[in-house]
Enzyme design. Structure first.
Site, PDB file in Angstrom:
ATOM      1  N   LYS A 107       0.781  -1.459  -0.016  1.00 14.02           N
ATOM      2  CA  LYS A 107      -0.063   0.191   0.138  1.00 14.02           C
ATOM      3  C   LYS A 107       0.953   1.218   0.042  1.00 14.02           C
ATOM      4  O   LYS A 107       0.618   2.251  -0.976  1.00 14.02           O
ATOM      5  CB  LYS A 107      -0.941   0.036   1.156  1.00 14.02           C
ATOM      6  N   ARG A 136      -9.818   1.373   8.429  1.00 11.45           N
ATOM      7  CA  ARG A 136      -9.564   0.201   8.792  1.00 11.45           C
ATOM      8  C   ARG A 136     -10.467  -0.636   9.707  1.00 11.45           C
ATOM      9  O   ARG A 136     -10.453  -1.783  10.039  1.00 11.45           O
ATOM     10  CB  ARG A 136      -7.993   0.139   9.662  1.00 11.45           C
ATOM     11  N   ARG A 142      11.721  -5.363   4.828  1.00  9.20           N
ATOM     12  CA  ARG A 142      11.643  -4.005   4.309  1.00  9.20           C
ATOM     13  C   ARG A 142      12.361  -2.712   5.202  1.00  9.20           C
ATOM     14  O   ARG A 142      12.451  -2.885   6.209  1.00  9.20           O
ATOM     15  CB  ARG A 142      10.179  -3.459   3.752  1.00  9.20           C
ATOM     16  N   ARG A 170      10.992  -0.341  10.582  1.00 12.37           N
ATOM     17  CA  ARG A 170       9.944   0.214  11.447  1.00 12.37           C
ATOM     18  C   ARG A 170      10.103  -1.083  12.797  1.00 12.37           C
ATOM     19  O   ARG A 170      10.156  -2.134  12.387  1.00 12.37           O
ATOM     20  CB  ARG A 170       8.556  -0.028  10.812  1.00 12.37           C
ATOM     21  N   ARG A 184      -0.924  -8.134  13.360  1.00 12.55           N
ATOM     22  CA  ARG A 184      -1.295  -7.259  12.240  1.00 12.55           C
ATOM     23  C   ARG A 184      -2.265  -7.844  11.259  1.00 12.55           C
ATOM     24  O   ARG A 184      -2.988  -7.316  10.830  1.00 12.55           O
ATOM     25  CB  ARG A 184      -0.134  -6.463  11.761  1.00 12.55           C
TER      26      ARG A 184
HETATM   27  P1  AMP Z   1       0.637   0.886   8.942  1.00 17.93           P
HETATM   28  O1  AMP Z   1       1.928   2.066   8.744  1.00 17.93           O
HETATM   29  O2  AMP Z   1      -0.422   1.299   8.015  1.00 17.93           O
HETATM   30  O3  AMP Z   1       1.057  -0.504   8.708  1.00 17.93           O
HETATM   31  O4  AMP Z   1       0.122   1.128  10.450  1.00 17.93           O
HETATM   32  C1  AMP Z   1       1.020   0.994  11.474  1.00 17.93           C
HETATM   33  C2  AMP Z   1       0.180   0.581  12.762  1.00 17.93           C
HETATM   34  O5  AMP Z   1      -0.449   2.011  12.916  1.00 17.93           O
HETATM   35  C3  AMP Z   1      -0.995  -0.159  12.491  1.00 17.93           C
HETATM   36  O6  AMP Z   1      -0.457  -1.685  12.925  1.00 17.93           O
HETATM   37  C4  AMP Z   1      -2.037   0.290  13.733  1.00 17.93           C
HETATM   38  O7  AMP Z   1      -1.490   0.069  14.845  1.00 17.93           O
HETATM   39  C5  AMP Z   1      -1.599   1.801  13.421  1.00 17.93           C
HETATM   40  N1  AMP Z   1      -2.762   2.470  12.552  1.00 17.93           N
HETATM   41  C6  AMP Z   1      -2.412   2.985  11.178  1.00 17.93           C
HETATM   42  N2  AMP Z   1      -3.566   3.276  10.662  1.00 17.93           N
HETATM   43  C7  AMP Z   1      -4.715   2.904  11.399  1.00 17.93           C
HETATM   44  C8  AMP Z   1      -5.966   3.110  11.202  1.00 17.93           C
HETATM   45  N3  AMP Z   1      -6.699   3.697  10.171  1.00 17.93           N
HETATM   46  N4  AMP Z   1      -6.825   2.718  12.417  1.00 17.93           N
HETATM   47  C9  AMP Z   1      -6.210   2.061  13.467  1.00 17.93           C
HETATM   48  N5  AMP Z   1      -4.794   1.918  13.638  1.00 17.93           N
HETATM   49  C10 AMP Z   1      -4.100   2.079  12.659  1.00 17.93           C
END
Ligand code: AMP
Length: 228
Positions: free
Chosen positions: A23, A98, A137, A171, A182
């Site tokens: 994404k 989400r 990554r 990360r 996740r």
């Molecule tokens: P990502 O970078 O999109 O993989 O997000 C990393 C982490 O941020 C996720 O595992 C969640 O803990 C939190 N997170 C990101 N976007 C959301 C969202 N829309 N709703 C809830 N938690 C989020």
């Protein structure tokens, strides 16, 4: 005047998919190619954690556990970001919504700004491949360009192709134990959004097991037609 009118409203696109589906990489390329603004709630939350804001302090342990941050925190962050003038160019949401509550809140936020969701792209991948994708990554610490230990290495080892930076970040939540949580959060809470948007006729499915370039070509076509 009498001339045919064309739609000038800025497009709102959503990239849906499990962690590791690509994404962030694809949203970044689309934003560059079409002059859209990439809105990643994950990036916004990581920034809040790094700055030690109240939202960041509340989100930190949840993110480390691979669970979803509360709708309340995420929506407050997104609402502020949507109010910035650059989003008038059109946005590509990556990692949001989400949950169904977030999807409904997004509809309201957009309606209040004369907008709506134009296309939702579901990046389809196999869970088994995601752990390897995620654990390999890393990103350039200077410009954020994404790399992978085997799938996408810089042309010159240790030097970012985009900006020449030599520092890279991994990360904190990109590790095998967090990835399982996740993926579970994705299947329980986010995957049902595919049916939610399918009912509204805005879902487009893309095979994201293909290489980065092939996925990008498919996405470019979808965005082209969403803009018409
Ligand atoms: P990502 O970078 O999109 O993989 O997000 C990393 C982490 O941020 C996720 O595992 C969640 O803990 C939190 N997170 C990101 N976007 C959301 C969202 N829309 N709703 C809830 N938690 C989020």
């Amino acid at each position: 005047m009498g001339a045919a009118t064309t739609t000038t409203r800025a497009p709102v696109l959503i990239l849906l998919g499990p962690p590791g589906a690509g994404k962030g990489t694809q949203a970044r390329m689309l934003a560059e190619a079409f002059g859209l603004v990439q809105l990643s709630t994950g990036d916004m939350l990581r920034e809040a954690v790094a700055k030690g804001t109240e939202a960041g302090r509340a989100a930190k342990s949840v993110m480390e556990a691979g669970e979803l941050v509360s709708d309340e925190i995420v929506l407050a962050i997104l609402r502020d970001r949507l109010d910035a003038p650059d989003t008038g160019r059109g946005v590509i949401l990556d990692g949001f919504p989400r949950t169904e509550a977030q999807a409904e809140a997004l509809d309201d936020l957009l309606a209040a700004r004369d907008g709506r969701v134009d296309a939702v792209i579901a990046l389809e991948v196999e869970d088994d491949a995601m752990v390897a994708r995620i654990s390999g990554r890393y990103t350039c610490a200077n410009c954020g360009e994404g790399y992978h230990d085997t799938n996408k290495v810089p042309a010159v080892a240790g030097v970012c192709d985009k900006c020449g930076g030599t520092e890279f970040d991994r990360r904190a939540d990109d590790n095998a134990s967090t990835v399982a949580a996740r993926l579970a959060a994705y299947h329980d809470q986010t995957a049902p959004l595919i049916a939610y948007y399918d009912r509204r006729g805005v879902i487009q499915r893309v095979d994201a097991m293909q290489d980065i370039g092939a996925v990008a070509t498919a996405l470019n076509r979808i965005v082209e037609s969403a803009r018409r």
